[in-house]
Each structure stands twice: as structure tokens, then as C-alpha cells.
Design a protein around this motif. Sequence first.
Motif, PDB file in Angstrom:
ATOM      1  N   MET A 397       0.815  -1.220   0.000  1.00 16.71           N
ATOM      2  CA  MET A 397       0.000   0.000   0.000  1.00 16.71           C
ATOM      3  C   MET A 397       0.846   1.267   0.000  1.00 16.71           C
ATOM      4  N   TYR A 398       2.056   1.148  -0.543  1.00 14.41           N
ATOM      5  CA  TYR A 398       2.969   2.295  -0.539  1.00 14.41           C
ATOM      6  C   TYR A 398       3.626   2.474  -1.901  1.00 14.41           C
ATOM      7  N   SER A 399       3.988   3.719  -2.196  1.00 13.55           N
ATOM      8  CA  SER A 399       4.932   3.972  -3.286  1.00 13.55           C
ATOM      9  C   SER A 399       6.234   4.436  -2.638  1.00 13.55           C
ATOM     10  N   PHE A 400       7.350   4.204  -3.328  1.00 18.77           N
ATOM     11  CA  PHE A 400       8.669   4.568  -2.798  1.00 18.77           C
ATOM     12  C   PHE A 400       9.451   5.261  -3.911  1.00 18.77           C
ATOM     13  N   PRO A 401       8.965   6.471  -4.318  1.00 15.65           N
ATOM     14  CA  PRO A 401       9.594   7.148  -5.459  1.00 15.65           C
ATOM     15  C   PRO A 401      10.996   7.665  -5.125  1.00 15.65           C
ATOM     16  N   ARG A 402      11.802   7.718  -6.190  1.00 17.23           N
ATOM     17  CA  ARG A 402      13.155   8.276  -6.080  1.00 17.23           C
ATOM     18  C   ARG A 402      13.088   9.740  -6.513  1.00 17.23           C
ATOM     19  N   VAL A 403      13.713  10.616  -5.734  1.00 14.58           N
ATOM     20  CA  VAL A 403      13.691  12.042  -6.068  1.00 14.58           C
ATOM     21  C   VAL A 403      15.115  12.550  -6.293  1.00 14.58           C
ATOM     22  N   GLN A 404      15.270  13.381  -7.303  1.00 14.10           N
ATOM     23  CA  GLN A 404      16.555  14.051  -7.522  1.00 14.10           C
ATOM     24  C   GLN A 404      16.572  15.320  -6.682  1.00 14.10           C
ATOM     25  N   LEU A 405      17.655  15.511  -5.924  1.00  9.43           N
ATOM     26  CA  LEU A 405      17.795  16.705  -5.090  1.00  9.43           C
ATOM     27  C   LEU A 405      19.028  17.476  -5.555  1.00  9.43           C
ATOM     28  N   PRO A 406      18.909  18.795  -5.753  1.00  6.68           N
ATOM     29  CA  PRO A 406      20.051  19.591  -6.230  1.00  6.68           C
ATOM     30  C   PRO A 406      21.210  19.574  -5.223  1.00  6.68           C
ATOM     31  N   PRO A 407      22.455  19.666  -5.707  1.00  4.49           N
ATOM     32  CA  PRO A 407      23.621  19.665  -4.808  1.00  4.49           C
ATOM     33  C   PRO A 407      23.517  20.708  -3.692  1.00  4.49           C
ATOM     34  N   ARG A 408      22.973  21.900  -3.986  1.00  8.60           N
ATOM     35  CA  ARG A 408      22.852  22.931  -2.939  1.00  8.60           C
ATOM     36  C   ARG A 408      21.899  22.490  -1.828  1.00  8.60           C
ATOM     37  N   ALA A 409      20.861  21.737  -2.171  1.00 10.89           N
ATOM     38  CA  ALA A 409      19.924  21.228  -1.155  1.00 10.89           C
ATOM     39  C   ALA A 409      20.624  20.177  -0.286  1.00 10.89           C
ATOM     40  N   VAL A 410      21.434  19.343  -0.935  1.00  4.34           N
ATOM     41  CA  VAL A 410      22.191  18.311  -0.195  1.00  4.34           C
ATOM     42  C   VAL A 410      23.165  18.994   0.763  1.00  4.34           C
ATOM     43  N   GLN A 411      23.833  20.054   0.277  1.00  5.85           N
ATOM     44  CA  GLN A 411      24.794  20.800   1.108  1.00  5.85           C
ATOM     45  C   GLN A 411      24.083  21.458   2.299  1.00  5.85           C
ATOM     46  N   ARG A 412      22.919  22.056   2.038  1.00  2.00           N
ATOM     47  CA  ARG A 412      22.165  22.712   3.115  1.00  2.00           C
ATOM     48  C   ARG A 412      21.737  21.693   4.170  1.00  2.00           C
ATOM     49  N   ALA A 413      21.315  20.518   3.716  1.00  3.09           N
ATOM     50  CA  ALA A 413      20.906  19.459   4.651  1.00  3.09           C
ATOM     51  C   ALA A 413      22.079  19.063   5.545  1.00  3.09           C
ATOM     52  N   GLN A 414      23.264  18.924   4.942  1.00  5.11           N
ATOM     53  CA  GLN A 414      24.456  18.545   5.710  1.00  5.11           C
ATOM     54  C   GLN A 414      24.802  19.611   6.752  1.00  5.11           C
ATOM     55  N   GLU A 415      24.639  20.886   6.380  1.00  8.51           N
ATOM     56  CA  GLU A 415      24.885  21.984   7.331  1.00  8.51           C
ATOM     57  C   GLU A 415      23.948  21.886   8.535  1.00  8.51           C
ATOM     58  N   LEU A 416      22.724  21.417   8.276  1.00 10.30           N
ATOM     59  CA  LEU A 416      21.727  21.294   9.356  1.00 10.30           C
ATOM     60  C   LEU A 416      21.827  19.955  10.095  1.00 10.30           C
TER      61      LEU A 416
END
Length: 481
Positions: A397-416
Amino acid sequence: MNPCVRRVEYAVRGPIVQRALELEQELRQGVKKPFTEVIRANIGDAQAMGQRPITFFRQVLALCVYPSLLNSPDFPEDAKRRAERILQSCGGQSLGAYTISSGIQLIREDVAQYIERRDGGIPADPNNVFLSTGASDAIVTVLKLLVAGEGRERTGVLIPIPQYPLYSAALAELDAVQVDYYLDEERAWALDIAELRRALCQARDRCCPRVLCVINPGNPTGQVQTRECIEAVIRFAFEEGLFLMADEVYQDNVYAEGSQFHSFKKVLMEMGPPYASQQELASFHSVSKGYMGERAPNHVLSGRCGFRGGYVEVVNMDAEVQKQMGKLMSVRLCPPVPGQALLDMVVSPPAPSEPSFKQFQAERQEVLAELAAKAKLTEQIFNEAPGIRCNPVQGAMYSFPRVQLPPRAVQRAQELGLAPDMFFCLCLLEETGICVVPGSGFGQQEGTYHFRMTILPPMEKLRLLLEKLRRFHAKFTNEYS
């Protein structure tokens, strides 16, 4: 404090869900948000999403809980007969009495008969069936039974990645060694024997692998294993001396054309000796996620999460070990009796000759048709969105989609100090009120990002949710590009 407890994580009810609860509270207090409600697409709780309960199940349960209603003309005779039969098997003819630890004997017999029907007449022994508080409780009990040793002799347990976080949480609590094998996303989350062998060989340097867990249909990935794949897994487990655990709680929820559920027990028995006579297997089922018709293709969701009923059937388990498993279960006294009663209705629904059959069949088919349509809609809308890719939802009963995330979003996540997909899901929640679970909570290949979303919301709400999610991803990508 027990350090193992500190290592336990359960993403399905983790920090993102806590934040969703806070947002709901803020909305109630009149705090202005960019949305009017929180849509909880994080968990497979059918009735919380508005699915109506199956009438026959609720009627029998009401009669069991309040037997004075047996005199009421408002209930069909077959529901009354079913309630009386269940009550007669309870101590003091009351659902409020303890049962034996493995569950009411009558219900275990009914479960065994269901398994026989499901598997085309292959015998099932009620003495090998243990009722449980949902499938989760039985899974943890079997893992407790199998985890032993110290250092490099510590038990290793192979689990699929992505996995349902119950497994990683239970292994952390038991201080067992988690051995990851990766499902192949490029082949619709297929299970690959070469990958199993890689994981096993690498694990032997640090632990003693003793257990192989398979989730079929998959959670969170929604794939349905082919019979050929199941045979290959059984041969692999047999050759490597691994105890097989088959999590089959979504066996009644299969939607994709050409997909069919095959139970590990049936395939094992049909393979004949030495597999059928020697390979150890525990298979699990639950009333929380599906109910069974007279035959496997009648799939539909029952939505009984809150009643917590399930069972495990063990095959080829050593008699002395099985006694120890019974002892382990006795420490918990017994599974909740209303959950046991509900399980009995689930495994033996109304027969075609009974008055409740017509309504029961209509309700079942309505839910089935809607779930199949939702599975297709989810795949279609996600795959039309740039930067989102969703494999077919074959079952569960689930979907498990793959999402592309921009490098700047990945960097911001790491900062947080956040996983990138956790950052994406938190931003999604704060801006749209949509609560989904980041793929990092289930495990994923390095450098890929996903989220798990249930397909349970009503069709119009689901369509709106998918469109909002698609628009948010486009905005998020633009903002961090």
C-alpha cells in the motif's frame, strides 16, 4: 541506560511525525499556515485515512464484546452464529478472559485451514501456528529466539534494503548484526541472488549469518516476488544453512497485472525434499493490512491496524526449539483477545450461502478496485514529474519514489545535520502539510534519495496530494539550483 535502546530508530513514527503532530496542534490553536490540514501519508493506517470498516467484521466483534446484542434483530444470523462460536471458545465465554499463550485453539485451527486453502491443499498443523499481537510481535519473538553468540560469532540477520524499519529497530535492540542486501531499483526492486551472496560473504568476516528475512509483497517498495525468485531464495537459504523469515503481511494486496502472490510455505513444500523436509521457515501474517477471500486473488485491505492481530506459522522447526518459542510467548501471557477474534473472521469470511456474503463481497470488491486505481494514479503522476521516478506499485500500500535533489539542497541538509531526503520531507511538511517518510529511514543505495508514501487517502485527496507534491518538488529544485 541500555545502549542498544539508544540505537533503536523507527522512521515511520520518527521526528517528522512528531513535527506533524505539533503542526496539527498549532492549526487547532488558530496559528496560520500555508495549508489547512496535515495529510498523514506516512503510515498504512487505512481507517485513519477514511476507509470504511467491513460491516460483517464489526458486527461480529460488537456481538462478541457485548453479547446481550445476540438478542437484537438488527444483526444477521450468520454474524450471531460466528460470535457465539468464538465466545464458546473463550474462558467464561467472554472476550475479557485470558487465552493460552499461543492463542485460542479454535482460531489456530481456523488459521491452519485458511493456510491449507490458500496453498492449494498443502497441510498446515494448528500446533505450528502461534497467534500474536500483529505480525510485529511475532517477528521480534522469532528474532529473539535466533540471536546468540558474541563477537564474530554474533548472529547476523540479512534484511532487504530498503526495509521496513521494524527489522533494523529489533536488531539494534537485540544487539544482533544487521546484514544489508540491496533490492535492484532498476528492475522494479527485484531480489537478486548474486546480491544475497555478496552480502553473506562480506558479513562472514564480522558475524555468523543465521537468518534471512524477505518481505513479500515489499514494504516500502511494493514489489511482488515471482515464484522463480522464491525458489531461488529457498535454495540459497538451504545451501547456506539460513533460517528463513517470510514477512507476508501484504499477501492480500496485489494489484499489478501479471503479479501474483506465492507463499514461501507453498513453494517450499512443492519443491519437495530435501527443501520441504529440512528448510526452516517462519511466515508471518497480520489482520492490520489485508484480509483473505476464498482464494488468493481476492485481495483487499481490511484496515484493522488498531486491533493488533496476527500469526506466525513455523515449518521444520526443531521440536525442542519450538517449545522454547512457546515459553518465550508465554511471558507475554496472550495476544489481545479482540484481535484474535478478528483474525478468525479474516481467515474465514462469510460463505456464499450465508446472508452476509453479498454485502461482504461488494465491500471487498469496492476497496480492491479503488486501491488498484490509486496504485496506477500514483505511478502515473510521479513519473510525469521531472526529477521524480516511481516503480510500479505491484502490491502492498505504498509507493517509494526516487527524487533528484540539487547539490545545494544536499549541502544545506548537511549543514543542518540532516539526511538530504529528511530535509526535503521536512520542507514539504512545513510548506504543504503533507507528511511522508524519508527513504533514509528505510535504507537506500548511497547517493540516492526517496520517500515512502501510502496510497490510502481517498481518490480525490490522493490526486490533490500527488499534484501538490509534484509542484513542491519543482519549486524546491528551482530554489536550490
